[in-house]
Design a protein around this motif. Structure first.
Motif, mmCIF file in Angstrom:
data_model
loop_
_atom_site.group_PDB
_atom_site.id
_atom_site.type_symbol
_atom_site.label_atom_id
_atom_site.label_comp_id
_atom_site.label_asym_id
_atom_site.label_seq_id
_atom_site.Cartn_x
_atom_site.Cartn_y
_atom_site.Cartn_z
ATOM 1 N N ASP A 63 54.360 60.361 10.404
ATOM 2 C CA ASP A 63 53.028 60.847 10.037
ATOM 3 C C ASP A 63 52.698 60.295 8.658
ATOM 4 O O ASP A 63 52.774 60.991 7.646
ATOM 5 C CB ASP A 63 53.010 62.380 10.042
ATOM 6 C CG ASP A 63 51.621 62.955 9.770
ATOM 7 O OD1 ASP A 63 50.626 62.288 10.115
ATOM 8 O OD2 ASP A 63 51.544 64.071 9.217
ATOM 9 N N GLY A 64 52.355 59.007 8.617
ATOM 10 C CA GLY A 64 52.189 58.341 7.342
ATOM 11 C C GLY A 64 53.555 57.930 6.800
ATOM 12 O O GLY A 64 54.580 58.133 7.437
ATOM 13 N N PRO A 65 53.599 57.377 5.587
ATOM 14 C CA PRO A 65 54.860 56.819 5.072
ATOM 15 C C PRO A 65 55.903 57.866 4.705
ATOM 16 O O PRO A 65 57.092 57.555 4.644
ATOM 17 C CB PRO A 65 54.416 56.031 3.831
ATOM 18 C CG PRO A 65 53.128 56.674 3.416
ATOM 19 C CD PRO A 65 52.468 57.117 4.690
ATOM 20 N N GLU A 66 55.522 59.110 4.465
ATOM 21 C CA GLU A 66 56.467 60.096 3.951
ATOM 22 C C GLU A 66 56.668 61.320 4.833
ATOM 23 O O GLU A 66 57.631 62.061 4.649
ATOM 24 C CB GLU A 66 56.013 60.574 2.556
ATOM 25 C CG GLU A 66 56.054 59.488 1.496
ATOM 26 C CD GLU A 66 57.474 58.977 1.245
ATOM 27 O OE1 GLU A 66 58.427 59.766 1.387
ATOM 28 O OE2 GLU A 66 57.621 57.780 0.936
ATOM 29 N N ASP A 67 55.770 61.588 5.762
ATOM 30 C CA ASP A 67 55.813 62.845 6.509
ATOM 31 C C ASP A 67 56.204 62.630 7.967
ATOM 32 O O ASP A 67 56.155 61.511 8.490
ATOM 33 C CB ASP A 67 54.455 63.549 6.450
ATOM 34 C CG ASP A 67 54.015 63.844 5.022
ATOM 35 O OD1 ASP A 67 54.902 63.970 4.152
ATOM 36 O OD2 ASP A 67 52.799 63.919 4.770
ATOM 37 N N THR A 68 56.560 63.735 8.629
ATOM 38 C CA THR A 68 56.976 63.700 10.030
ATOM 39 C C THR A 68 56.326 64.840 10.796
ATOM 40 O O THR A 68 56.307 65.983 10.316
ATOM 41 C CB THR A 68 58.510 63.830 10.150
ATOM 42 O OG1 THR A 68 59.132 62.727 9.492
ATOM 43 C CG2 THR A 68 58.956 63.866 11.602
ATOM 44 N N LEU A 69 55.796 64.519 11.967
ATOM 45 C CA LEU A 69 55.320 65.535 12.898
ATOM 46 C C LEU A 69 56.465 65.877 13.847
ATOM 47 O O LEU A 69 57.101 64.993 14.402
ATOM 48 C CB LEU A 69 54.122 65.018 13.701
ATOM 49 C CG LEU A 69 52.864 64.695 12.905
ATOM 50 C CD1 LEU A 69 51.821 64.034 13.811
ATOM 51 C CD2 LEU A 69 52.284 65.956 12.271
ATOM 52 N N ARG A 70 56.721 67.164 14.036
ATOM 53 C CA ARG A 70 57.825 67.597 14.877
ATOM 54 C C ARG A 70 57.329 68.488 16.009
ATOM 55 O O ARG A 70 56.357 69.219 15.872
ATOM 56 C CB ARG A 70 58.869 68.363 14.055
ATOM 57 C CG ARG A 70 59.545 67.515 12.985
ATOM 58 C CD ARG A 70 60.826 68.165 12.509
ATOM 59 N NE ARG A 70 61.747 68.391 13.632
ATOM 60 C CZ ARG A 70 62.919 69.001 13.514
ATOM 61 N NH1 ARG A 70 63.310 69.455 12.331
ATOM 62 N NH2 ARG A 70 63.684 69.161 14.561
#
Length: 279
Positions: free
Chosen positions: A228-235
């Motif tokens: 989710d973009g360079p730093e985040d994660t969708l779980r």
């Protein structure tokens, strides 16, 4: 909302949260979440199908999956079927598959997919929850370094693991095993993701005979990590479980504790990543 919030998957989180209250009924999962969760479990070995399924689930996570209901309550899933579990997955047969309870919960993590992936090959997984007496992970296929360098050409992009677990909750000690496999997937829009698939090959019970007392009967899950973009994660975790307890939990309470445990695992994962970064 839940009371005290207690990662991984179905039985792990259900056992970890068994004392939670608030067993109110949850809304059925939207068709896309319910159907895609099943699709991903069934087609986990199929590269093209997984790219398609993960690209579609990403649409949900980019939109309605960010809602308060999806992240704080979760949605009720209908039970997996024998056909959806498919061939090559061994599981106990003493409890009917239709007795499974299921829930899907989404989450937004402030850490990149690579940080989550780095945890998956670790031998000691007891950080998932305080109640684990043992959570030993053994790689039975694939290589950790190759998995974490999945951008390199011609390297295996999956790992298969066997997990030896002993968990204690409310004075009850339950040993069980889980198969947990993980693979990289590239979405149609170029984003990277990891998809995990979990199941219990045998039931595990607290009784001295190994067959009675409080028992894990069935456990299946899908765990999804999407860039989710360079730093985040969708779980997203979609889990189906069945416990047989000396003091039987109602179905709504089993669903509530399962959802509560998934949320706790999401939070524990982020806390552990933060701890590792500070070392």
């Amino acid at each position: 909302m839940f009371g005290a919030r207690l990662f991984g998957s179905s039985v792990l989180v259900l056992l970890a949260a068994v004392s939670v209250g608030c067993a109110r009924e949850r809304a059925p999962a939207p068709d896309d979440v319910d159907g895609l969760s099943r699709f991903l479990f069934t087609h986990w070995e199929d590269d093209r199908a997984m790219a398609d399924g993960m690209s579609n689930i990403a649409i949900y996570l980019d939109g309605d999956g960010r809602s308060e209901e999806a992240q704080e309550d979760g949605f009720r899933l209908s039970a997996l079927t024998e056909e959806e579990i498919g061939e090559g997955i061994t599981y106990p047969s003493r409890t009917p598959i239709e007795d499974l309870v299921g829930v899907a919960v989404s989450y937004e993590s402030p850490f990149p997919v690579e940080a989550h992936a780095a945890l998956l090959p670790l031998q000691d997984q007891t950080w998932n929850a305080k109640q684990y007496e043992r959570f030993d992970r053994t790689l039975i296929e694939g290589d950790a370094d190759a998995f974490l360098a999945a951008e390199a050409p011609d390297v295996p992009e999956l790992i298969r693991t066997d997990n030896d677990i002993v968990q204690e909750r409310l004075g009850v000690r339950i040993p069980y095993t889980l198969r947990k496999d993980y693979r990289w997937v590239e979405l149609d829009d170029g984003r990277v993701a990891v998809a995990g698939r979990t199941w219990a090959p045998n039931f595990g019970c607290s009784g001295d005979d190994g067959e009675s007392g409080n028992c894990l009967e069935l456990s299946f899950s899908i765990d999804i990590f999407i860039e989710d973009g360079p730093e985040d994660t969708l779980r997203l975790t979609s889990s189906w479980s069945k416990l047989s307890l000396v003091v039987e939990l109602g179905e709504d309470l089993q669903v509530a504790t399962l959802a509560n445990g998934i949320i706790g695992i999401f939070e524990k994962t982020d806390a552990f990543i933060e701890e590792r970064r500070g070392q």
